[in-house]
Write a protein that holds these residues in place. Structure first.
Motif, PDB file in Angstrom:
ATOM      1  N   LYS A  93      67.968  51.136  30.243  1.00  0.00           N
ATOM      2  CA  LYS A  93      68.640  52.757  31.023  1.00  0.00           C
ATOM      3  C   LYS A  93      69.535  53.429  30.312  1.00  0.00           C
ATOM      4  N   MET A  94      69.603  53.522  28.980  1.00  0.00           N
ATOM      5  CA  MET A  94      69.920  54.402  28.506  1.00  0.00           C
ATOM      6  C   MET A  94      70.090  55.267  28.553  1.00  0.00           C
ATOM      7  N   PRO A  95      69.706  56.542  28.806  1.00  0.00           N
ATOM      8  CA  PRO A  95      69.219  57.873  28.285  1.00  0.00           C
ATOM      9  C   PRO A  95      68.586  57.549  26.355  1.00  0.00           C
ATOM     10  N   LEU A  96      67.070  58.625  25.995  1.00  0.00           N
ATOM     11  CA  LEU A  96      66.976  58.586  25.069  1.00  0.00           C
ATOM     12  C   LEU A  96      68.545  59.498  24.199  1.00  0.00           C
ATOM     13  N   GLN A  97      68.984  60.456  24.315  1.00  0.00           N
ATOM     14  CA  GLN A  97      69.575  61.624  24.340  1.00  0.00           C
ATOM     15  C   GLN A  97      70.495  60.878  23.677  1.00  0.00           C
ATOM     16  N   ALA A  98      71.327  59.466  24.056  1.00  0.00           N
ATOM     17  CA  ALA A  98      71.982  58.495  23.972  1.00  0.00           C
ATOM     18  C   ALA A  98      72.164  57.305  22.943  1.00  0.00           C
ATOM     19  N   THR A  99      71.054  57.179  22.523  1.00  0.00           N
ATOM     20  CA  THR A  99      70.920  55.779  21.295  1.00  0.00           C
ATOM     21  C   THR A  99      71.389  56.519  20.488  1.00  0.00           C
ATOM     22  N   PRO A 100      71.567  55.282  19.927  1.00  0.00           N
ATOM     23  CA  PRO A 100      72.103  55.750  18.071  1.00  0.00           C
ATOM     24  C   PRO A 100      71.250  56.238  17.306  1.00  0.00           C
ATOM     25  N   PHE A 101      69.881  55.636  17.114  1.00  0.00           N
ATOM     26  CA  PHE A 101      68.776  56.062  17.078  1.00  0.00           C
ATOM     27  C   PHE A 101      68.506  57.960  16.898  1.00  0.00           C
ATOM     28  N   MET A 102      68.461  58.152  18.293  1.00  0.00           N
ATOM     29  CA  MET A 102      68.497  59.582  18.128  1.00  0.00           C
ATOM     30  C   MET A 102      69.523  60.685  17.508  1.00  0.00           C
ATOM     31  N   VAL A 103      70.181  60.420  17.567  1.00  0.00           N
ATOM     32  CA  VAL A 103      72.107  60.928  17.282  1.00  0.00           C
ATOM     33  C   VAL A 103      71.964  60.720  15.906  1.00  0.00           C
ATOM     34  N   LEU A 104      71.387  59.392  15.171  1.00  0.00           N
ATOM     35  CA  LEU A 104      71.159  58.814  13.971  1.00  0.00           C
ATOM     36  C   LEU A 104      70.208  60.519  13.711  1.00  0.00           C
ATOM     37  N   ARG A 105      69.404  60.885  13.909  1.00  0.00           N
ATOM     38  CA  ARG A 105      68.613  62.394  13.361  1.00  0.00           C
ATOM     39  C   ARG A 105      68.785  63.448  13.858  1.00  0.00           C
ATOM     40  N   ARG A 106      69.932  63.299  14.385  1.00  0.00           N
ATOM     41  CA  ARG A 106      70.828  64.623  15.059  1.00  0.00           C
ATOM     42  C   ARG A 106      71.771  64.354  13.768  1.00  0.00           C
ATOM     43  N   GLU A 107      72.710  63.780  13.511  1.00  0.00           N
ATOM     44  CA  GLU A 107      73.507  63.518  12.882  1.00  0.00           C
ATOM     45  C   GLU A 107      73.011  64.038  10.805  1.00  0.00           C
ATOM     46  N   LEU A 108      72.265  63.554  10.673  1.00  0.00           N
ATOM     47  CA  LEU A 108      71.361  63.134   9.766  1.00  0.00           C
ATOM     48  C   LEU A 108      70.988  64.965   9.441  1.00  0.00           C
ATOM     49  N   GLU A 109      70.497  65.154  10.221  1.00  0.00           N
ATOM     50  CA  GLU A 109      69.696  66.725  10.189  1.00  0.00           C
ATOM     51  C   GLU A 109      71.103  68.045  10.049  1.00  0.00           C
ATOM     52  N   THR A 110      72.572  67.729  10.471  1.00  0.00           N
ATOM     53  CA  THR A 110      73.539  68.662  10.082  1.00  0.00           C
ATOM     54  C   THR A 110      74.308  67.968   8.899  1.00  0.00           C
ATOM     55  N   TYR A 111      73.897  66.667   8.491  1.00  0.00           N
ATOM     56  CA  TYR A 111      74.559  66.818   7.598  1.00  0.00           C
ATOM     57  C   TYR A 111      74.199  66.844   6.222  1.00  0.00           C
ATOM     58  N   LEU A 112      71.811  67.338   6.456  1.00  0.00           N
ATOM     59  CA  LEU A 112      71.630  67.689   5.169  1.00  0.00           C
ATOM     60  C   LEU A 112      71.436  69.373   5.328  1.00  0.00           C
ATOM     61  N   TYR A 113      71.494  69.706   6.467  1.00  0.00           N
ATOM     62  CA  TYR A 113      70.641  71.230   6.939  1.00  0.00           C
ATOM     63  C   TYR A 113      72.053  72.577   6.895  1.00  0.00           C
ATOM     64  N   VAL A 114      73.425  72.054   7.349  1.00  0.00           N
ATOM     65  CA  VAL A 114      74.081  72.424   7.739  1.00  0.00           C
ATOM     66  C   VAL A 114      75.449  72.245   7.134  1.00  0.00           C
ATOM     67  N   ASN A 115      75.648  70.562   6.740  1.00  0.00           N
ATOM     68  CA  ASN A 115      77.673  70.588   6.501  1.00  0.00           C
ATOM     69  C   ASN A 115      76.526  69.944   5.245  1.00  0.00           C
ATOM     70  N   PRO A 116      76.061  70.153   3.872  1.00  0.00           N
ATOM     71  CA  PRO A 116      75.860  68.965   2.828  1.00  0.00           C
ATOM     72  C   PRO A 116      76.691  67.878   1.929  1.00  0.00           C
ATOM     73  N   ARG A 117      78.158  69.400   2.006  1.00  0.00           N
ATOM     74  CA  ARG A 117      78.966  68.759   1.607  1.00  0.00           C
ATOM     75  C   ARG A 117      80.409  68.384   2.279  1.00  0.00           C
ATOM     76  N   ASP A 118      79.802  67.975   3.213  1.00  0.00           N
ATOM     77  CA  ASP A 118      81.482  67.686   4.058  1.00  0.00           C
ATOM     78  C   ASP A 118      81.462  66.157   4.135  1.00  0.00           C
ATOM     79  N   ASP A 119      82.014  65.889   4.139  1.00  0.00           N
ATOM     80  CA  ASP A 119      82.996  64.142   3.626  1.00  0.00           C
ATOM     81  C   ASP A 119      82.903  63.813   5.286  1.00  0.00           C
TER      82      ASP A 119
END
Length: 738
Positions: free
Chosen positions: A220-246
């Motif tokens: 019943k969990m929405p797809l956008q709320a699954t940790p796998f989907m969140v991992l993809r979004r956060e990884l893209e943010t880390y790689l392409y937006v804030n590559p040096r952000d701890d």
């Protein structure tokens, strides 16, 4: 002719030794000079890759016959590497050509597959991966074009190469880095690491949001709320937006850990509701991908470093992370390229689940006191009585004279119907017990953390063996009089014995201990164990497919039977599907296996102790009293005893071995238990055959020696037992059998 023979010998040595064949170490200088002067940066990528392979093989080469230990081997390879670096420093012109060749090769190679494919499963399903492994093992590999992953696996063909790579000092690593790379290559491979992370995250996401995974987690969990989907979004943010952000880095690491926890939840669900080999393979692939993502994230964070670090410090830390990653790639490649390892990883959970379900059923076949021992005897007596009719049916099938295949089909039906009838009347077939009671014993071996635990296990072993002895005795006490009664009725009605004299003598000869009877008994024990595997597999399959709920709510079935009856029928099938599958499979094994073996020219047959006893009784009753004075009868009687021992022993040994491997019981614990059992058996052998009340009544003088097994256990613990260990985590079967 002599020259031709010598040429063939040289060609055979080259084929057998392959590229590992090198000259002796005393020619190292001449070898490195010839090897380095072969390089040419203008050759094709394949030719340059072959030259790099030759170079690394020269560095790795150790004489095939060597007295060096592991540490000396590492030092020997390091000395060769240092010799090569010093030789290049003293030959600057050759060094420039070698450096250009290496850098051009790495610059043209495709790197993401090295980081996201090496050592990881490639195929989407288990059997596809298995077939790919077999094809790679049998067929030669095609030439690789600009594929750094394939080149890397060829450069390091042994798992010990990871130790050699990790043992390199920082100075050697820095010299190698200056030789093979520059800032442009470093920047290119940093980008390829980012691409590998995105690739791995996409594969994890594809599996994580699939229907099979979501049904095991939270559908019943929405797809956008699954940790796998969140991992993809956060990884893209880390790689392409804030590559040096701890903070972004910590978020990615936390989500990788959360996704790994989700795989643990899937394992727990499979452990409770049934195991799918395909799903286990996909979960194992996801866990390997998440582990690789964690390593690449650590490497990337060290390469970029924090703002307060200098360039030299970051290079030192980055070189250490690169060594660790390359060592992990070598270890993962050799671990994942093994067919045995692939099958073991994918089937381990299924094997443990089948063992646990067999252990759950096996609890009902253990007689723990005198009352249960008598109940077991009565149940085995009923089973022996039904088996007498099985022997009659077997004789009728043989008398039909049908084709061998149809004779096997009819024999299988006869066995299957007989075993089902034994279960229906509450009977017991002796040799089916060991395969389901051995997992019960294995489940208790994980509790040997104290002396009391060892004593309890010895008591459990004695009870288990007594139960099997009671089943064998009861079967024999049931089948012999029933077979005599059937033979007498046939003689009374038809005035003809059940067997002709020729057929009876042939039956006695086939059961003689002098001949293939023991081998056939061992083969039958293996078939009995295989039927228990089919039983456990059917039980797991029924639970995995949720057939109880499906049958209970099937519209047509509910319309015909009604809701209550359909639910009761589904519940009954859920409780008995393992027993039905085991009985039917055992009937097919006993009836059709000899037919198939003879089709391939193998003279195999089956020898089951209860069926063989019925055949011996029928043959003896047909020949009359004089047969008791013949050696042939007594050889057959000894053969019956050997059949019983081998049926029970082989089936029990196979089931116990599988159960111990599935539960990861240490070999030291197994040896301790076996020694303690032998000591207790030598002290009180009758306790393994008769219930304790009978033993005490027959030997009242043992009352003062009742603590002998305990003293034996104490001596075993003090003499060779390990120190108290943490009890292994115990997994319980599903609640539907509780």
């Amino acid at each position: 002719m002599k020259i031709l023979f010598l040429r063939l010998r040289v060609m055979w040595r080259r084929f057998r030794l392959g590229e590992r064949h090198q000259a002796d170490g005393q020619h190292s200088a001449r070898q490195i000079d010839a090897l380095m002067r072969r390089t040419n940066p203008f050759c094709s990528w394949q030719e340059r890759a072959n030259w790099i392979i030759d170079l690394v093989h020269w560095l790795r080469h150790i004489p095939k016959v060597s007295m060096l230990d592991d540490d000396a081997r590492l030092r020997f390879r390091q000395q060769r590497l240092q010799f090569m670096l010093e030789w290049l420093d003293s030959n600057r012109d050759v060094r420039r050509v070698v450096q250009a060749t290496l850098q051009k090769t790495l610059r043209e190679a495709a790197g993401p597959e090295l980081f996201c494919a090496t050592g990881l499963p490639h195929e989407p399903a288990f059997f596809s991966e298995l077939s790919e492994h077999i094809v790679k093992m049998v067929l030669p590999k095609p030439p690789f074009e600009a594929d750094l992953s394939a080149l890397f696996t060829v450069l390091f063909p042994n798992q010990e190469d990871a130790d050699w790579l990790l043992a390199l000092d920082r100075k050697s690593v820095a010299q190698i880095w200056k030789l093979i790379a520059d800032d442009g290559i470093a920047h290119s491979y940093q980008q390829q690491i980012d691409e590998a992370l995105i690739h791995l995250a996409t594969m994890v996401l594809a599996d994580g949001i699939s229907k099979a995974f979501r049904q095991k987690l939270d559908p019943k969990m929405p797809l956008q709320a699954t940790p796998f989907m969140v991992l993809r979004r956060e990884l893209e943010t880390y790689l392409y937006v804030n590559p040096r952000d701890d903070a972004a880095l910590r978020s990615v690491r936390m989500l990788i850990a959360v996704c790994q926890a989700q795989t643990d939840r899937i394992y727990a669900h499979l452990d409770e509701h049934g195991v799918s080999v395909s799903l286990v393979y996909r979960v194992e692939r996801m866990r390997a991908q998440l582990t690789r993502m964690a390593l690449l994230t650590d490497l990337r964070s060290q390469i970029y470093g924090s703002n307060g670090q200098g360039r030299d410090e970051k290079q030192v830390q980055g070189s250490g992370q690169i060594q660790a990653l390359l060592g992990d790639l070598i270890a993962a490649h050799h671990q994942r390229s093994s067919i045995r390892g692939l099958v073991q990883r994918s089937f381990s959970l299924l094997a443990r689940k089948m063992v646990e379900r067999n252990a759950d059923h096996g609890e009902h076949y253990i007689a723990r006191d005198g009352k249960e021992y008598r109940v077991m005897l009565k149940a085995a007596g009923r089973g022996g009585g039904v088996t007498a009719f099985t022997v009659l049916g077997k004789s009728m099938v043989s008398a039909l004279g049908a084709a061998r295949f149809f004779e096997g089909i009819f024999a299988s039906l006869n066995y299957a119907v007989s075993f089902m009838a034994i279960s229906a009347v509450g009977g017991v077939l002796a040799t089916k017990q060991p395969a389901v009671t051995a997992p019960v014993l294995a489940s208790k071996m994980g509790q040997l953390d104290t002396v009391e635990g060892l004593r309890a296990l010895l008591t459990e072993i004695a009870q288990l063996l007594r139960s099997q002895a009671a089943a064998v005795f009861g079967n024999l006490m049931g089948v012999i009089p029933a077979m005599l009664l059937i033979s007498g009725l046939i003689l009374l009605v038809t005035d003809v014995p059940m067997m002709t004299a020729e057929h009876a003598h042939a039956s006695l000869h086939s059961l003689s201990v002098i001949g293939p009877t023991p081998l056939f008994a061992v083969f039958t024990g293996i078939l009995l164990w295989l039927s228990s595997l089919v039983s456990g597999f059917a039980d797991n399959w029924f639970a995995l497919r949720r057939l109880r709920e499906a049958l209970g709510h099937q519209r047509r079935l509910v319309y015909v039977l009604g809701a209550m009856r359909a639910e009761r029928w589904a519940a009954w099938l859920d409780r008995n599907v393992a027993q039905i599958a085991g009985n039917v499979s055992l009937g097919l094994f006993l009836g059709m296996t000899p037919v198939l073996a003879q089709f391939f020219g193998l003279p195999l047959d089956v020898r089951h102790v209860t069926l063989a006893t019925g055949s011996l009784t029928a043959a003896a009753s047909s020949l009359g009293w004089p047969v008791l004075a013949t050696p042939q009868f007594w050889l057959a009687l000894v053969g019956i005893a050997s059949i019983g021992v081998l049926n029970v022993g082989v089936s029990f040994a196979c089931a116990l071995t599988l159960a111990l491997r599935a539960r990861d019981v240490p070999a030291r614990t197994r040896r301790l238990v076996f020694r303690a059992v032998l000591r207790r058996f030598s002290a009180s052998p009758r306790s393994f055959l008769l219930p304790e009340a009978v033993v005490a009544a027959s030997r009242p003088e043992e009352q003062g020696e009742s603590n002998t097994p305990d003293r034996t256990s104490d001596a075993a613990m003090q003499a060779g037992a390990p120190q108290p260990m943490e009890p292994a985590p115990r997994r319980y079967p599903g609640s539907r059998h509780g």
